[in-house]
Design an enzyme around this catalytic site. Structure first.
Site, PDB file in Angstrom:
ATOM      1  CB  ALA A 129     -51.516 -15.704 -13.042  1.00 39.13           C
ATOM      2  N   PRO A 130     -49.764 -16.882 -10.501  1.00 43.18           N
ATOM      3  CG  PRO A 130     -47.707 -16.987  -9.361  1.00 43.18           C
ATOM      4  CD  PRO A 130     -49.105 -16.453  -9.243  1.00 43.18           C
ATOM      5  N   GLY A 131     -49.827 -19.664 -10.611  1.00 40.95           N
ATOM      6  CA  GLY A 131     -50.063 -21.096 -10.814  1.00 40.95           C
ATOM      7  C   GLY A 131     -49.904 -22.003  -9.594  1.00 40.95           C
ATOM      8  N   GLY A 132     -49.882 -21.432  -8.406  1.00 39.75           N
ATOM      9  CA  GLY A 132     -49.718 -22.268  -7.197  1.00 39.75           C
ATOM     10  C   GLY A 132     -50.834 -23.300  -7.038  1.00 39.75           C
ATOM     11  CG  ASP A 173     -54.827 -14.712 -13.664  1.00 34.62           C
ATOM     12  OD1 ASP A 173     -54.538 -13.568 -14.060  1.00 34.62           O
ATOM     13  OD2 ASP A 173     -54.914 -15.014 -12.469  1.00 34.62           O
ATOM     14  CG  ASP A 180     -64.131 -11.336 -16.327  1.00 37.08           C
ATOM     15  OD1 ASP A 180     -63.812 -11.890 -15.256  1.00 37.08           O
ATOM     16  OD2 ASP A 180     -64.939 -10.380 -16.386  1.00 37.08           O
ATOM     17  CG  ASP A 196     -56.455 -17.615  -4.688  1.00 37.46           C
ATOM     18  OD1 ASP A 196     -57.065 -17.081  -3.738  1.00 37.46           O
ATOM     19  OD2 ASP A 196     -55.213 -17.733  -4.711  1.00 37.46           O
ATOM     20  CE  LYS A 255     -58.367 -13.751  -2.257  1.00 35.16           C
ATOM     21  NZ  LYS A 255     -57.293 -14.688  -2.011  1.00 35.16           N
TER      22      LYS A 255
HETATM   23  N1  SAM Z   1     -54.055 -19.031  -6.883  1.00 35.49           N
HETATM   24  C1  SAM Z   1     -52.952 -18.302  -7.478  1.00 35.49           C
HETATM   25  C2  SAM Z   1     -51.684 -19.064  -7.176  1.00 35.49           C
HETATM   26  O1  SAM Z   1     -51.735 -20.025  -6.406  1.00 35.49           O
HETATM   27  O2  SAM Z   1     -50.630 -18.732  -7.759  1.00 35.49           O
HETATM   28  C3  SAM Z   1     -52.861 -16.891  -6.984  1.00 35.49           C
HETATM   29  C4  SAM Z   1     -54.031 -16.060  -7.440  1.00 35.49           C
HETATM   30  S1  SAM Z   1     -53.901 -14.359  -7.082  1.00 35.49           S
HETATM   31  C5  SAM Z   1     -54.269 -14.313  -5.388  1.00 35.49           C
HETATM   32  C6  SAM Z   1     -55.332 -13.728  -7.808  1.00 35.49           C
HETATM   33  C7  SAM Z   1     -55.346 -13.781  -9.313  1.00 35.49           C
HETATM   34  O3  SAM Z   1     -56.663 -13.527  -9.752  1.00 35.49           O
HETATM   35  C8  SAM Z   1     -54.458 -12.725  -9.988  1.00 35.49           C
HETATM   36  O4  SAM Z   1     -53.483 -13.370 -10.772  1.00 35.49           O
HETATM   37  C9  SAM Z   1     -55.424 -11.912 -10.855  1.00 35.49           C
HETATM   38  O5  SAM Z   1     -54.880 -11.605 -12.118  1.00 35.49           O
HETATM   39  C10 SAM Z   1     -56.584 -12.886 -11.010  1.00 35.49           C
HETATM   40  N2  SAM Z   1     -57.885 -12.248 -11.274  1.00 35.49           N
HETATM   41  C11 SAM Z   1     -58.509 -11.273 -10.590  1.00 35.49           C
HETATM   42  N3  SAM Z   1     -59.685 -10.978 -11.171  1.00 35.49           N
HETATM   43  C12 SAM Z   1     -59.815 -11.803 -12.236  1.00 35.49           C
HETATM   44  C13 SAM Z   1     -60.803 -11.996 -13.220  1.00 35.49           C
HETATM   45  N4  SAM Z   1     -61.943 -11.280 -13.215  1.00 35.49           N
HETATM   46  N5  SAM Z   1     -60.616 -12.952 -14.145  1.00 35.49           N
HETATM   47  C14 SAM Z   1     -59.500 -13.711 -14.144  1.00 35.49           C
HETATM   48  N6  SAM Z   1     -58.514 -13.559 -13.240  1.00 35.49           N
HETATM   49  C15 SAM Z   1     -58.664 -12.625 -12.288  1.00 35.49           C
END
Ligand code: SAM
Length: 352
Positions: free
Chosen positions: A219-222, A238, A258, A274, A303
């Site tokens: 999320a949000p989906g990039g 997500d 998860d 990500d 990260k």
């Molecule tokens: N790649 C995404 C984009 O291009 O829009 C951005 C991702 S953002 C940096 C990180 C995402 O990882 C967040 O939306 C968060 O909710 C999700 N996240 C973190 N831990 C998670 C988990 N254990 N399971 C699923 N999603 C997770």
């Protein structure tokens, strides 16, 4: 004595230097580093191994923190303002018999940005002076690229890189258009990763309609958007909301579960991740996907911690390589700090 000039993201000079030092050590050498914090480049003068040999053994794709690696004969200070080209042309003549092209560059820092205008204006002058000296576009065959890396209007490193193993981008920075309609700026990371890690033909083969991808932390989906625009089906994992337009494409299944526990019900071409988590936890997850045969390739973001960033990257590399080697999986793994990465690096794992 020739040295290596490596361009990097400002703030990552010591990681960039550690990496070159480790490479030199692998070749039985050592070296002297000059690196100023936040300068966006380092200078490495190797001992017991020639700079050119070290450069040949160190393609920029194999390095995590260097954006470009250039063999230089050293800094020329006090370039005369009435003839800056003269001393540079002489230095280039000592470096090689001819060059395939010239880039007049500077570091990727705010201070150096002011120099970029000068570099652009000076580039055609230097190009004509090099052509007049028979150094540009004359000899046939495989030739190096010339770099003039300016620190100020009167100080520059002349150098060369091999176009086959060096970065194909000016200043080591890809010029990719920011796509319209993507739900987040993070989309640029995956776009850059596709350009860096996959040759054009491979991009067409492995990013085509009919293939499947799983996007963990979507999320949000990039990142999902990068697949959808190429016609792939995506399982987006997500708890957060996905952009409505993406869901309207009919190509995305959104699961609020998860990402560390999710397992696909059939193998997919791609797994991308990500999620903001401890790098070694992400590295283990990637290894698990690979040894279970759940994906053929993965792109993932690590990260980095505030300290010991180079060590953390090495550890993650070892975590993945050890798991795959002990399970008997041939693979290739690249870890790279992309231009669009900040305190992070991006990995690409290909099985087979
Ligand atoms: N790649 C995404 C984009 O291009 O829009 C951005 C991702 S953002 C940096 C990180 C995402 O990882 C967040 O939306 C968060 O909710 C999700 N996240 C973190 N831990 C998670 C988990 N254990 N399971 C699923 N999603 C997770």
């Amino acid at each position: 004595m020739e040295c290596l000039l490596a361009y990097c993201r400002p703030g990552f000079e010591s990681e960039c230097a550690s990496e070159l030092q480790a490479r030199a050590l692998d070749l039985g050498g050592s070296g002297y580093i000059r690196a100023k914090p936040q300068s966006g480049f380092i200078v490495f003068t190797p001992y017991e191994v020639e700079a050119r040999v070290l450069a040949r053994q160190t393609p920029f794709r194999a390095l995590t923190f260097a954006r470009q690696v250039v063999v230089s004969s050293g800094l020329i200070k006090d370039l005369p303002v009435t003839d800056r080209a003269g001393p540079l042309v002489s230095a280039f003549g000592e470096l090689a018999e001819g060059f395939a092209g010239l880039w007049v560059e500077t570091a990727d820092t705010n201070e150096a940005k002011a120099l970029l205008g000068f570099c652009r204006k000076f580039s055609p002058h230097l190009e004509s002076a090099m052509a007049a000296a028979g150094l540009l576009g004359s000899a046939p065959g495989h030739q190096p690229r010339a770099h003039a890396f300016f620190l100020s209007g009167t100080a520059a490193y002349p150098g060369l890189s091999d176009p086959q193993s060096g970065s194909p981008w000016f200043m080591g920075i890809p010029r990719l258009k920011s796509p319209k309609g993507a739900p987040s700026r993070a989309t640029m990371k995956l776009e850059e990763a596709f350009h860096l890690f996959l040759a054009e033909q491979e991009r067409q083969q492995v990013l085509r309609p009919g293939l499947r991808a799983v996007d963990l932390g979507a999320a949000p989906g990039g990142w999902t958007w990068q697949f959808v625009r190429r016609g792939l089906r995506v399982t987006a994992v997500d708890n957060g909301a996905m952009a409505t337009e993406l869901m309207d494409s009919g190509l995305v299944e959104h699961l609020r579960v998860d990402g560390f526990r999710f397992a696909p019900d059939q193998p997919v071409e791609w797994m991308v991740c990500d999620m903001v988590e401890q790098p070694r936890k992400v590295a283990s997850l990637v290894a698990r996907w690979a040894v279970n045969g759940w994906c053929k390739r993965a792109i993932f973001n690590l990260k980095l911690p505030m300290k010991r960033r180079y060590d953390e990257v090495r550890l993650c590399r070892e975590v993945i390589a050890e798991r795959l080697n002990s399970a008997g999986f041939a693979h290739s793994l690249a870890l790279k700090q992309l231009y669009h990465d900040r305190e992070e690096v991006t990995g690409y794992l290909r099985i087979g």
